[in-house]
Enzyme design. Structure first.
Site, PDB file in Angstrom:
ATOM      1  N   ARG A 101     -10.455  22.661  -1.684  1.00 24.69           N
ATOM      2  CA  ARG A 101      -9.234  22.871  -0.918  1.00 24.69           C
ATOM      3  C   ARG A 101      -8.082  23.061  -1.898  1.00 24.69           C
ATOM      4  O   ARG A 101      -7.781  22.155  -2.676  1.00 24.69           O
ATOM      5  CB  ARG A 101      -8.987  21.648  -0.030  1.00 24.69           C
ATOM      6  CG  ARG A 101      -7.653  21.678   0.650  1.00 24.69           C
ATOM      7  CD  ARG A 101      -7.303  20.393   1.383  1.00 24.69           C
ATOM      8  NE  ARG A 101      -5.946  20.541   1.860  1.00 24.69           N
ATOM      9  CZ  ARG A 101      -5.034  19.590   1.923  1.00 24.69           C
ATOM     10  NH1 ARG A 101      -5.340  18.353   1.588  1.00 24.69           N
ATOM     11  NH2 ARG A 101      -3.825  19.849   2.351  1.00 24.69           N
ATOM     12  N   HIS A 146       1.850  23.627   1.211  1.00 24.18           N
ATOM     13  CA  HIS A 146       1.796  22.235   0.750  1.00 24.18           C
ATOM     14  C   HIS A 146       3.117  21.923   0.033  1.00 24.18           C
ATOM     15  O   HIS A 146       3.164  21.734  -1.183  1.00 24.18           O
ATOM     16  CB  HIS A 146       0.579  22.029  -0.161  1.00 24.18           C
ATOM     17  CG  HIS A 146       0.172  20.590  -0.372  1.00 24.18           C
ATOM     18  ND1 HIS A 146      -1.108  20.130  -0.120  1.00 24.18           N
ATOM     19  CD2 HIS A 146       0.870  19.514  -0.814  1.00 24.18           C
ATOM     20  CE1 HIS A 146      -1.175  18.834  -0.417  1.00 24.18           C
ATOM     21  NE2 HIS A 146       0.010  18.430  -0.833  1.00 24.18           N
ATOM     22  N   ASN A 190       0.472  21.111   5.327  1.00 23.40           N
ATOM     23  CA  ASN A 190       0.024  19.791   4.879  1.00 23.40           C
ATOM     24  C   ASN A 190       1.080  18.719   5.149  1.00 23.40           C
ATOM     25  O   ASN A 190       2.199  18.818   4.655  1.00 23.40           O
ATOM     26  CB  ASN A 190      -0.269  19.806   3.379  1.00 23.40           C
ATOM     27  CG  ASN A 190      -0.747  18.455   2.868  1.00 23.40           C
ATOM     28  OD1 ASN A 190      -1.836  18.015   3.196  1.00 23.40           O
ATOM     29  ND2 ASN A 190       0.086  17.771   2.087  1.00 23.40           N
ATOM     30  N   GLU A 191       0.720  17.731   5.932  1.00 20.98           N
ATOM     31  CA  GLU A 191       1.500  16.497   6.085  1.00 20.98           C
ATOM     32  C   GLU A 191       2.972  16.664   6.436  1.00 20.98           C
ATOM     33  O   GLU A 191       3.860  16.311   5.638  1.00 20.98           O
ATOM     34  CB  GLU A 191       1.413  15.672   4.795  1.00 20.98           C
ATOM     35  CG  GLU A 191       0.042  15.217   4.433  1.00 20.98           C
ATOM     36  CD  GLU A 191       0.054  14.100   3.379  1.00 20.98           C
ATOM     37  OE1 GLU A 191       1.115  13.844   2.794  1.00 20.98           O
ATOM     38  OE2 GLU A 191      -0.983  13.479   3.169  1.00 20.98           O
ATOM     39  N   ASN A 330      -5.364  13.273   6.141  1.00 23.38           N
ATOM     40  CA  ASN A 330      -5.316  12.684   4.805  1.00 23.38           C
ATOM     41  C   ASN A 330      -5.171  11.188   5.007  1.00 23.38           C
ATOM     42  O   ASN A 330      -4.248  10.737   5.696  1.00 23.38           O
ATOM     43  CB  ASN A 330      -4.106  13.204   4.022  1.00 23.38           C
ATOM     44  CG  ASN A 330      -4.237  14.679   3.674  1.00 23.38           C
ATOM     45  OD1 ASN A 330      -5.310  15.276   3.820  1.00 23.38           O
ATOM     46  ND2 ASN A 330      -3.151  15.268   3.214  1.00 23.38           N
ATOM     47  N   TYR A 332      -5.185   7.304   3.103  1.00 17.31           N
ATOM     48  CA  TYR A 332      -5.179   6.501   1.891  1.00 17.31           C
ATOM     49  C   TYR A 332      -5.111   5.007   2.172  1.00 17.31           C
ATOM     50  O   TYR A 332      -5.750   4.213   1.512  1.00 17.31           O
ATOM     51  CB  TYR A 332      -3.974   6.879   1.006  1.00 17.31           C
ATOM     52  CG  TYR A 332      -4.081   8.258   0.399  1.00 17.31           C
ATOM     53  CD1 TYR A 332      -4.637   8.440  -0.860  1.00 17.31           C
ATOM     54  CD2 TYR A 332      -3.642   9.381   1.097  1.00 17.31           C
ATOM     55  CE1 TYR A 332      -4.754   9.702  -1.424  1.00 17.31           C
ATOM     56  CE2 TYR A 332      -3.749  10.650   0.536  1.00 17.31           C
ATOM     57  CZ  TYR A 332      -4.308  10.803  -0.721  1.00 17.31           C
ATOM     58  OH  TYR A 332      -4.420  12.053  -1.263  1.00 17.31           O
ATOM     59  N   GLU A 397      -8.100  14.746   2.503  1.00 14.83           N
ATOM     60  CA  GLU A 397      -7.732  13.992   1.296  1.00 14.83           C
ATOM     61  C   GLU A 397      -8.085  12.529   1.482  1.00 14.83           C
ATOM     62  O   GLU A 397      -7.821  11.946   2.532  1.00 14.83           O
ATOM     63  CB  GLU A 397      -6.210  14.018   1.030  1.00 14.83           C
ATOM     64  CG  GLU A 397      -5.658  15.286   0.468  1.00 14.83           C
ATOM     65  CD  GLU A 397      -4.147  15.223   0.253  1.00 14.83           C
ATOM     66  OE1 GLU A 397      -3.604  14.126  -0.020  1.00 14.83           O
ATOM     67  OE2 GLU A 397      -3.511  16.276   0.378  1.00 14.83           O
TER      68      GLU A 397
HETATM   69  C1  GBH Z   1      -0.782  13.117  -0.094  1.00 19.25           C
HETATM   70  O1  GBH Z   1       0.231  12.439   0.572  1.00 19.25           O
HETATM   71  C2  GBH Z   1      -0.327  14.490  -0.510  1.00 19.25           C
HETATM   72  O2  GBH Z   1      -0.806  15.470   0.376  1.00 19.25           O
HETATM   73  C3  GBH Z   1      -0.707  14.841  -1.917  1.00 19.25           C
HETATM   74  O3  GBH Z   1      -0.021  15.978  -2.315  1.00 19.25           O
HETATM   75  C4  GBH Z   1      -0.459  13.656  -2.801  1.00 19.25           C
HETATM   76  O4  GBH Z   1      -0.657  13.946  -4.151  1.00 19.25           O
HETATM   77  C5  GBH Z   1      -1.404  12.561  -2.378  1.00 19.25           C
HETATM   78  O5  GBH Z   1      -1.257  12.266  -1.044  1.00 19.25           O
HETATM   79  C6  GBH Z   1      -1.217  11.265  -3.133  1.00 19.25           C
HETATM   80  O6  GBH Z   1       0.043  10.730  -2.886  1.00 19.25           O
HETATM   81  O7  GBH Z   1       7.345   6.408  -0.701  1.00 19.25           O
HETATM   82  O8  GBH Z   1       7.252   4.834   1.121  1.00 19.25           O
HETATM   83  O9  GBH Z   1       8.385   6.969   1.395  1.00 19.25           O
HETATM   84  C7  GBH Z   1      -0.114  11.094   0.897  1.00 19.25           C
HETATM   85  C8  GBH Z   1       0.755  10.534   1.959  1.00 19.25           C
HETATM   86  C9  GBH Z   1       3.031  10.415   2.440  1.00 19.25           C
HETATM   87  C10 GBH Z   1       2.043   8.878   0.940  1.00 19.25           C
HETATM   88  C11 GBH Z   1       4.404  10.053   1.931  1.00 19.25           C
HETATM   89  C12 GBH Z   1       3.381   8.503   0.412  1.00 19.25           C
HETATM   90  C13 GBH Z   1       5.681   8.294   0.960  1.00 19.25           C
HETATM   91  C14 GBH Z   1       5.839   6.873   1.336  1.00 19.25           C
HETATM   92  N1  GBH Z   1       2.037  10.221   1.421  1.00 19.25           N
HETATM   93  N2  GBH Z   1       4.352   8.677   1.452  1.00 19.25           N
HETATM   94  S1  GBH Z   1       7.315   6.222   0.742  1.00 19.25           S
END
Ligand code: GBH
Length: 505
Positions: A101, A146, A190-191, A330, A332, A397
Site C-alpha cells: 500500500r 495521504h 487516509n484517516e 488503521n 494502533y 495499518e
Molecule cells: C497513522 O496514523 C498514519 O496513517 C501514518 O501516516 C502514521 O505514520 C502512522 O499512523 C503512525 O503514527 O497527537 O494526541 O493529537 C495513526 C493515527 C491519528 C495517531 C492522529 C496519532 C494524533 C493524536 N494517528 N493521532 S494526538
C-alpha cells in the site's frame, strides 16, 4: 492436601482454557488472506522538488514551521524511495508480502494543484513503482490522498473549501485512468480524523490551522465525505466495468473502552464521534444521532446560532450513502472513557462530553498517544462487524513505535499479540477481515514527530546520505510468518536491556 487440590484445579483450568482457545483458533492465516505492508508518499519519497513537482502542505509546513516538528526535520529526502523504489519493491518481495500500500503525492502528479497540467515525470514514477510491484508478484494498493495536498489549494482554504471536492475528483480520475489497469484496490482518503483534527483544529498536522471549537475539523470532514462519495461514484460510472477494482476510505480507529462497566454508553458515544463520524454517513446515510444532538447542544451552549456540525442535503446523502466496497481501518491503540463531570454543573467543555484516558497497566511506546492493549483490536473488529453488517474489512495499518533499535523485541511481541487478537476475531467471532498491512516496511518521516519515532520493521539511517536500510529482528520474524502463513513464537531476547511488556511477565 487442600493446597494440592487447589493447585491441580488451577493447572487443569489453565490447560482447559488453553486447549479450548487453541482448538478454536489455530494461529494460521485463513487461506486467501492477504498480508501486506504500507507507506505514504510524504513519509518515504523525498525528492520534494525534482522535475516539476509542486509544493504541498507538508513541504510548506516543515520548511516554514520546523518548530512544529520535534527534531525540526522534514521529508525532503526521507527514505529516498523516489529513487529507491526498485529496492523497496525487491525487499517487499523477498520478505514475501502479498501487497504494498503506497500513496500518491497530489502535487507530484499535478504540479499546479489542478488538472490543467499533468506531470509526465510525476505520473511515470507511479507507473514505474506499480510496474515494479506487479513484476514482483506484489499487488499494488493505492491511497489517492495521504495528507499531502498542494499548498496552492490550501491557500484557498484546503479541506475547508467545498471546491476541493471537485478538484480532488479530477485528480482521482487521472489516477484511475493512468494506473487502473494494474491497481484493483483504491483508498480515496487516509484517516480524515487525523488531518481534519490535527490540521484544522490544532497544529500537529499540516496545514496547522487552529480553528476554534472544531468548526474547521467538522467542515474538513464534511468535504472529505463529499470528495470520497463523488470519487466512488466516478469509479462506478467510468471505471468499474472495465477495471473491476474496489474503492474504500481508511479510518483511524482506536478502541474506545468504558473506564468501568457503568460507562458502556460513553464508550458508544466515543465510537460514534470517531468511527461513526465518517462511517455512519457512508453506511447508514448521515452523521450519528448522538453526534448531531451533542454538537447542537454544545454549540447552543457556546452561543452559536446553529450547530457547528454541518448538515447534508438529501442529494449529498444519496451520493455518500453506500460508497465503501470494503472497510479500511488503521488500528494502533485503545483509550478509556468516562463522563466529564463538569457537565453536571452545566459546563460543556467537549462535544462528546467525555474524558479520555488510558489504563496505567498498558505499556507505553515511543509515541505519546500510543499505549499497547491488544484486546482492544478484537473489541474494535467485533464492533465494526456489529455496527456495519459485517463488512469486508482491510486493516490498512497496524504497527508499533520505538526509537529505532534493531533488536526490536517489543515490536515483535506487539505484532504477535495484535495479530492473535485479529485471528481470534476472524475465526472465532466471524469478523470478515480479508487483509492486513504492517505499518511500516521502513522507518520513515513520522509527521510532527520527525524521525524521533520509528515504526519500521527495517531500520533506515536518515543521517547517512545513502539512507541505508538494515533489517530489524521484527523483519526476520515477519519473513517467517509470511512463509509459514502462521504466527511464529516471539524470539527471546537475552540482552539485559529488554523491557518486558505486561503480558510477557
Ligand atoms: C497513522 O496514523 C498514519 O496513517 C501514518 O501516516 C502514521 O505514520 C502512522 O499512523 C503512525 O503514527 O497527537 O494526541 O493529537 C495513526 C493515527 C491519528 C495517531 C492522529 C496519532 C494524533 C493524536 N494517528 N493521532 S494526538
Amino acid at each position: 492436601m487442600a493446597r494440592f487440590v487447589i493447585a491441580v484445579t488451577i493447572i487443569t483450568c489453565a490447560l482447559i482454557t488453553k486447549i479450548s482457545c487453541c482448538d478454536v483458533v489455530k494461529l494460521t492465516f485463513p487461506s486467501g488472506f492477504s498480508l501486506g505492508t504500507a507507506s505514504a508518499s510524504y513519509q518515504v519519497e523525498g525528492a520534494w522538488n525534482v522535475s516539476d513537482k509542486g509544493e504541498n502542505v507538508w513541504d510548506y509546513l516543515t520548511h516554514n514551521r520546523p518548530d512544529l516538528i520535534t527534531d525540526g526535520r522534514n521529508g525532503d529526502v526521507a527514505c529516498d524511495s523516489y529513487y529507491k523504489y526498485q529496492e523497496d519493491a525487491d525487499l517487499i518481495k523477498t520478505l514475501g508480502f502479498d501487497f504494498y500500500r503506497f500513496s500518491v503525492s497530489w502535487s507530484r502528479v499535478l504540479p499546479t494543484g489542478f488538472a490543467n497540467v499533468i506531470s509526465e515525470d510525476g505520473l511515470q514514477y507511479y507507473k514505474n513503482l506499480t510496474a515494479a510491484l506487479v513484476a514482483n508478484g506484489i499487488e499494488p494498493v493505492v491511497t489517492i490522498y495521504h495528507w499531502d495536498h498542494p499548498q496552492v489549494i490550501e491557500e484557498m482554504g484546503g479541506w475547508t473549501n467545498e471546491l476541493i471536492v471537485d478538484w480532488f475528483v479530477a485528480y482521482a480520475e487521472i489516477l484511475f485512468e493512468a494506473l487502473g489497469d494494474s491497481v484493483k484496490r483504491w483508498i480515496t482518503i487516509n484517516e480524515p480524523d487525523a488531518f481534519c483534527e490535527g490540521g484544522y483544529d490544532g497544529v500537529s498536522k499540516a496545514p496547522a490551522k487552529e480553528i476554534p471549537n472544531s468548526i474547521g475539523k467538522y467542515l474538513c470532514g464534511h468535504n472529505v465525505l463529499k470528495a470520497h462519495g463523488k470519487t466512488f461514484r466516478l469509479y462506478d460510472e467510468k471505471f468499474r466495468e472495465t477495471q473491476g477494482g474496489e474503492v474504500g476510505i481508511v479510518l483511524p480507529l482506536m478502541a474506545y473502552l468504558p473506564y468501568n462497566s457503568s460507562y458502556e454508553a460513553e464508550a458508544e458515544t466515543a465510537f460514534q464521534f470517531t468511527c461513526g463520524w465518517m462511517a455512519h454517513p457512508i453506511y447508514h446515510g448521515d452523521y450519528p444521532d448522538i453526534m448531531k444532538t451533542r454538537v447542537a447542544l454544545v454549540s447552543e451552549y457556546q452561543g452559536y446560532p446553529r450547530s457547528r456540525l454541518p448538515e447534508f442535503s438529501d442529494e449529498w446523502i444519496a451520493i455518500i450513502n453506500g460508497t465503501n466496497d470494503y472497510f479500511g481501518i488503521n488500528h494502533y491503540t485503545s483509550k478509556l472513557v468516562y463522563p466529564d463531570s463538569g457537565e453536571e454543573q452545566g459546563i460543556y467543555t467537549y462535544d462528546h462530553g467525555l474524558i479520555v484516558t488510558v489504563d496505567s497497566s498498558w505499556a507505553a511506546t515511543a509515541s505519546n498517544w500510543f499505549y499497547v492493549n491488544p484486546s482492544g483490536f478484537g473489541y474494535l473488529l467485533r464492533k465494526i462487524r456489529d455496527e456495519y453488517n459485517n463488512p469486508s474489512v482491510w486493516v490498512t495499518e497496524n504497527g508499533y513505535s520505538d526509537t529505532g533499535e534493531l533488536d526490536d523485541y517489543n515490536r515483535v511481541s506487539y505484532y504477535y499479540e495484535y495479530l492473535r487478537e485479529m485471528l481470534i476475531a476472524i475465526k472465532r467471532d466471524g469478523c470478515n477481515v480479508e487483509g492486513y498491512a504492517v505499518w511500516s516496511i521502513l522507518d520513515n518521516f513520522e509527521w510532527q514527530a520527525g524521525y524521533t519515532e520509528r515504526f519500521g520493521i527495517t531500520h533506515v539511517e536518515f543521517d547517512d546520505a545513502d539512507t541505508n536500510r538494515t533489517a530489524k529482528i521484527s523483519q526476520s520474524w515477519w519473513a517467517k510468518v509470511l512463509s509459514k502463513r502462521k504466527l511464529q513464537a516471539v524470539p527471546t531476547n537475552t540482552a539485559a536491556t529488554r523491557t518486558l511488556l505486561p503480558w510477557q511477565k
